[in-house]
Write a protein that holds these residues in place. Structure first.
Motif, PDB file in Angstrom:
ATOM      1  N   LEU A 133      -0.655 -29.827 -27.620  1.00 48.18           N
ATOM      2  CA  LEU A 133      -0.880 -28.620 -26.821  1.00 48.18           C
ATOM      3  C   LEU A 133       0.346 -27.730 -26.960  1.00 48.18           C
ATOM      4  CD1 LEU A 133      -2.563 -30.172 -23.674  1.00 48.18           C
ATOM      5  CD2 LEU A 133      -3.656 -28.828 -25.483  1.00 48.18           C
ATOM      6  N   HIS A 134       0.117 -26.470 -27.252  1.00 47.95           N
ATOM      7  CA  HIS A 134       1.215 -25.569 -27.584  1.00 47.95           C
ATOM      8  C   HIS A 134       1.996 -25.136 -26.358  1.00 47.95           C
ATOM      9  CE1 HIS A 134       3.224 -22.156 -29.613  1.00 47.95           C
ATOM     10  NE2 HIS A 134       3.017 -22.878 -30.702  1.00 47.95           N
ATOM     11  N   GLY A 135       3.231 -24.697 -26.584  1.00 42.64           N
ATOM     12  CA  GLY A 135       4.070 -24.228 -25.488  1.00 42.64           C
ATOM     13  C   GLY A 135       3.715 -22.850 -24.987  1.00 42.64           C
ATOM     14  N   ASP A 136       2.950 -22.100 -25.789  1.00 44.16           N
ATOM     15  CA  ASP A 136       2.565 -20.734 -25.440  1.00 44.16           C
ATOM     16  C   ASP A 136       1.117 -20.740 -24.946  1.00 44.16           C
ATOM     17  OD1 ASP A 136       1.520 -18.090 -25.569  1.00 44.16           O
ATOM     18  OD2 ASP A 136       2.992 -17.524 -27.087  1.00 44.16           O
ATOM     19  N   PRO A 137       0.848 -20.394 -23.681  1.00 43.90           N
ATOM     20  CA  PRO A 137      -0.510 -20.443 -23.158  1.00 43.90           C
ATOM     21  C   PRO A 137      -1.507 -19.601 -23.938  1.00 43.90           C
ATOM     22  CG  PRO A 137       1.062 -20.233 -21.361  1.00 43.90           C
ATOM     23  CD  PRO A 137       1.833 -20.045 -22.630  1.00 43.90           C
ATOM     24  N   GLU A 138      -1.088 -18.468 -24.455  1.00 42.80           N
ATOM     25  CA  GLU A 138      -2.012 -17.640 -25.212  1.00 42.80           C
ATOM     26  C   GLU A 138      -2.452 -18.341 -26.492  1.00 42.80           C
ATOM     27  OE1 GLU A 138      -2.491 -13.060 -26.897  1.00 42.80           O
ATOM     28  OE2 GLU A 138      -0.587 -13.727 -26.040  1.00 42.80           O
ATOM     29  N   VAL A 139      -1.525 -19.015 -27.143  1.00 42.72           N
ATOM     30  CA  VAL A 139      -1.865 -19.803 -28.328  1.00 42.72           C
ATOM     31  C   VAL A 139      -2.813 -20.932 -27.946  1.00 42.72           C
ATOM     32  CG1 VAL A 139      -0.956 -21.290 -30.148  1.00 42.72           C
ATOM     33  CG2 VAL A 139       0.285 -19.214 -29.499  1.00 42.72           C
ATOM     34  N   ASN A 140      -2.552 -21.606 -26.841  1.00 42.32           N
ATOM     35  CA  ASN A 140      -3.424 -22.683 -26.381  1.00 42.32           C
ATOM     36  C   ASN A 140      -4.851 -22.217 -26.163  1.00 42.32           C
ATOM     37  OD1 ASN A 140      -1.906 -25.053 -26.259  1.00 42.32           O
ATOM     38  ND2 ASN A 140      -0.992 -24.509 -24.308  1.00 42.32           N
ATOM     39  N   ARG A 141      -5.011 -21.097 -25.504  1.00 43.80           N
ATOM     40  CA  ARG A 141      -6.362 -20.626 -25.182  1.00 43.80           C
ATOM     41  C   ARG A 141      -7.182 -20.367 -26.435  1.00 43.80           C
ATOM     42  NH1 ARG A 141      -3.552 -18.379 -20.695  1.00 43.80           N
ATOM     43  NH2 ARG A 141      -2.998 -16.469 -21.801  1.00 43.80           N
ATOM     44  N   ILE A 142      -6.522 -20.001 -27.511  1.00 41.78           N
ATOM     45  CA  ILE A 142      -7.218 -19.761 -28.774  1.00 41.78           C
ATOM     46  C   ILE A 142      -7.502 -21.075 -29.491  1.00 41.78           C
ATOM     47  CG2 ILE A 142      -6.955 -18.755 -31.077  1.00 41.78           C
ATOM     48  CD1 ILE A 142      -5.345 -16.495 -29.694  1.00 41.78           C
ATOM     49  N   TRP A 143      -6.483 -21.929 -29.600  1.00 41.81           N
ATOM     50  CA  TRP A 143      -6.617 -23.119 -30.424  1.00 41.81           C
ATOM     51  C   TRP A 143      -7.438 -24.223 -29.776  1.00 41.81           C
ATOM     52  CZ3 TRP A 143      -5.801 -23.845 -35.461  1.00 41.81           C
ATOM     53  CH2 TRP A 143      -5.125 -22.832 -36.144  1.00 41.81           C
ATOM     54  N   THR A 144      -7.536 -24.257 -28.464  1.00 39.46           N
ATOM     55  CA  THR A 144      -8.398 -25.269 -27.843  1.00 39.46           C
ATOM     56  C   THR A 144      -9.867 -24.997 -28.129  1.00 39.46           C
ATOM     57  OG1 THR A 144      -8.300 -24.030 -25.748  1.00 39.46           O
ATOM     58  CG2 THR A 144      -6.801 -25.914 -25.993  1.00 39.46           C
ATOM     59  N   GLN A 145     -10.174 -23.819 -28.633  1.00 44.49           N
ATOM     60  CA  GLN A 145     -11.543 -23.489 -29.042  1.00 44.49           C
ATOM     61  C   GLN A 145     -11.737 -23.573 -30.555  1.00 44.49           C
ATOM     62  OE1 GLN A 145     -13.696 -23.018 -26.497  1.00 44.49           O
ATOM     63  NE2 GLN A 145     -11.879 -23.375 -25.226  1.00 44.49           N
ATOM     64  N   GLY A 219      -5.688 -37.974 -21.282  1.00 49.51           N
ATOM     65  CA  GLY A 219      -6.510 -37.775 -22.464  1.00 49.51           C
ATOM     66  C   GLY A 219      -7.406 -36.571 -22.317  1.00 49.51           C
ATOM     67  N   VAL A 220      -8.067 -36.206 -23.392  1.00 49.44           N
ATOM     68  CA  VAL A 220      -8.932 -35.031 -23.362  1.00 49.44           C
ATOM     69  C   VAL A 220     -10.105 -35.230 -22.412  1.00 49.44           C
ATOM     70  CG1 VAL A 220      -8.314 -34.214 -25.644  1.00 49.44           C
ATOM     71  CG2 VAL A 220     -10.159 -35.858 -25.422  1.00 49.44           C
ATOM     72  N   ARG A 221     -10.415 -36.473 -22.050  1.00 48.88           N
ATOM     73  CA  ARG A 221     -11.542 -36.738 -21.154  1.00 48.88           C
ATOM     74  C   ARG A 221     -11.139 -36.761 -19.685  1.00 48.88           C
ATOM     75  NH1 ARG A 221     -14.276 -41.952 -24.165  1.00 48.88           N
ATOM     76  NH2 ARG A 221     -13.504 -41.510 -26.246  1.00 48.88           N
ATOM     77  N   GLN A 222      -9.856 -36.755 -19.397  1.00 43.90           N
ATOM     78  CA  GLN A 222      -9.414 -37.032 -18.041  1.00 43.90           C
ATOM     79  C   GLN A 222      -9.201 -35.791 -17.177  1.00 43.90           C
ATOM     80  OE1 GLN A 222      -6.536 -40.045 -19.999  1.00 43.90           O
ATOM     81  NE2 GLN A 222      -6.565 -40.582 -17.851  1.00 43.90           N
ATOM     82  N   GLY A 223      -9.381 -34.635 -17.735  1.00 44.69           N
ATOM     83  CA  GLY A 223      -9.300 -33.418 -16.938  1.00 44.69           C
ATOM     84  C   GLY A 223      -7.908 -33.061 -16.461  1.00 44.69           C
ATOM     85  N   LEU A 224      -6.863 -33.573 -17.099  1.00 45.82           N
ATOM     86  CA  LEU A 224      -5.498 -33.319 -16.653  1.00 45.82           C
ATOM     87  C   LEU A 224      -4.769 -32.309 -17.522  1.00 45.82           C
ATOM     88  CD1 LEU A 224      -4.406 -37.016 -15.932  1.00 45.82           C
ATOM     89  CD2 LEU A 224      -5.194 -35.303 -14.278  1.00 45.82           C
ATOM     90  N   GLN A 225      -5.465 -31.736 -18.483  1.00 50.66           N
ATOM     91  CA  GLN A 225      -4.769 -30.870 -19.430  1.00 50.66           C
ATOM     92  C   GLN A 225      -4.898 -29.382 -19.132  1.00 50.66           C
ATOM     93  OE1 GLN A 225      -5.962 -32.050 -23.384  1.00 50.66           O
ATOM     94  NE2 GLN A 225      -4.936 -34.024 -23.220  1.00 50.66           N
ATOM     95  N   GLY A 226      -5.752 -29.024 -18.215  1.00 49.96           N
ATOM     96  CA  GLY A 226      -5.928 -27.608 -17.882  1.00 49.96           C
ATOM     97  C   GLY A 226      -4.631 -26.900 -17.546  1.00 49.96           C
ATOM     98  N   PRO A 227      -3.801 -27.468 -16.661  1.00 46.86           N
ATOM     99  CA  PRO A 227      -2.534 -26.801 -16.322  1.00 46.86           C
ATOM    100  C   PRO A 227      -1.603 -26.628 -17.528  1.00 46.86           C
ATOM    101  CG  PRO A 227      -3.081 -28.428 -14.659  1.00 46.86           C
ATOM    102  CD  PRO A 227      -4.043 -28.640 -15.792  1.00 46.86           C
ATOM    103  N   ILE A 228      -1.657 -27.568 -18.491  1.00 44.22           N
ATOM    104  CA  ILE A 228      -0.818 -27.428 -19.686  1.00 44.22           C
ATOM    105  C   ILE A 228      -1.342 -26.280 -20.543  1.00 44.22           C
ATOM    106  CG2 ILE A 228       0.181 -28.581 -21.696  1.00 44.22           C
ATOM    107  CD1 ILE A 228      -0.517 -31.249 -20.402  1.00 44.22           C
ATOM    108  N   ILE A 229      -2.636 -26.234 -20.711  1.00 44.11           N
ATOM    109  CA  ILE A 229      -3.239 -25.166 -21.504  1.00 44.11           C
ATOM    110  C   ILE A 229      -2.895 -23.805 -20.911  1.00 44.11           C
ATOM    111  CG2 ILE A 229      -5.437 -24.140 -22.230  1.00 44.11           C
ATOM    112  CD1 ILE A 229      -6.537 -27.060 -22.323  1.00 44.11           C
ATOM    113  N   GLU A 230      -2.966 -23.706 -19.609  1.00 44.17           N
ATOM    114  CA  GLU A 230      -2.722 -22.424 -18.932  1.00 44.17           C
ATOM    115  C   GLU A 230      -1.250 -22.121 -18.732  1.00 44.17           C
ATOM    116  OE1 GLU A 230      -4.981 -20.124 -18.224  1.00 44.17           O
ATOM    117  OE2 GLU A 230      -6.430 -21.449 -19.220  1.00 44.17           O
TER     118      GLU A 230
END
Length: 258
Positions: A133-145, A219-230
């Motif tokens: 997961l990237h350090g830049d939230p804008e990059v994350n929002r693009i690459w998680t898709q 993990g990707v199934r555990q719902g704990l990554q949203g805050p990192i992405i954002e």
């Protein structure tokens, strides 16, 4: 069986031309001891140096465009990358035949600096180390898709091997990689395509801070990554300041251009 006895890459590829195109925005089982990985030489070294000297703005433009042709480069049959971390360096080997879609994506993520300044957000002692997961939230929002097609399930989850973290649903791999820190063959029933292994520095991964366990990213199934992405690195550094990080990752055995 691990497949890595492949012919060396002998395709002509002028990396200087490639990097110029990138920076201008134009299309175009366990740890095994090996000899020291060598740094890229000749035209390859010049190309990588050119990328390293690119401005933050130029790098960001590439990161924000997963559709850019540079992200579609085909990986060599077998190649290595060095990850410089806050605990030291480790080197990985990837074999394209084992998972072509995944290896091509990983090759370009490393080649174009995606993993630079990325935290090891999930470290479960004796189980896995995970990042991506990237350090830049804008990059994350693009690459998680920005998913890639599935590769057939391959290999076994023994210590030192790695693959993409993924959910059970099809075609959801993006940028997250996990390394097996033990023999996790219980996960072999999952659709993981193991495509790489750590060939130097496994002790470095053993030393990555694991005190937060699943709490810092799960993990990707555990719902704990949203805050990192954002929130990116700012969130992780505030909430989980002891996490170790990748300083930078680079391909280290490019073929020279001709």
């Amino acid at each position: 069986m691990w497949r890595s006895d492949r012919p060396v890459w002998n395709h002509s590829w002028s990396l200087i031309v490639i990097v110029v195109a990138v920076l201008s925005g134009c299309g175009g089982e366990g740890e095994e001891e090996v000899g020291p990985a060598t740094e890229a030489s000749g035209d390859a070294a010049a190309a990588m140096a050119a990328f390293d000297e690119a401005s933050e703005e130029e790098r960001r433009a590439i990161l924000l465009d997963p559709g850019h042709p540079e992200w579609e480069r085909t990986a060599p049959p077998v190649w290595h990358a060095r990850f410089e971390t806050t605990q030291g360096d480790f080197v990985v080997e990837s074999v394209r035949e084992n998972a072509p879609h995944g290896v091509d994506r990983f090759f370009n993520l490393v080649r174009l600096g995606y993993y630079d300044d990325v935290r090891f957000h999930r470290v479960s002692e004796g189980y896995i180390v995970q990042w991506g997961l990237h350090g830049d939230p804008e990059v994350n929002r693009i690459w998680t898709q920005a998913t890639i097609p599935d590769d057939p399930k391959y290999g076994t989850n023994v210590r030192g091997t790695f693959a993409y973290a993924q959910a059970p649903e099809p075609e959801n791999r993006t940028t997250q990689i996990y390394v097996n820190m033990g023999d996790n063959t219980r996960n072999d029933g999952e659709p993981f395509a193991i495509f790489g292994r750590v060939v130097e520095g496994m002790e470095v991964l053993d030393s990555i801070y694991s005190g937060y366990g699943e709490e810092s990213g799960g993990g990707v199934r555990q719902g704990l990554q949203g805050p990192i992405i954002e929130g990116g690195n700012a969130y992780l550094d505030e909430e989980f300041p002891l996490l170790d990080a990748i300083i930078r990752a680079r391909v280290i055995d490019y073929p020279s251009g001709s």
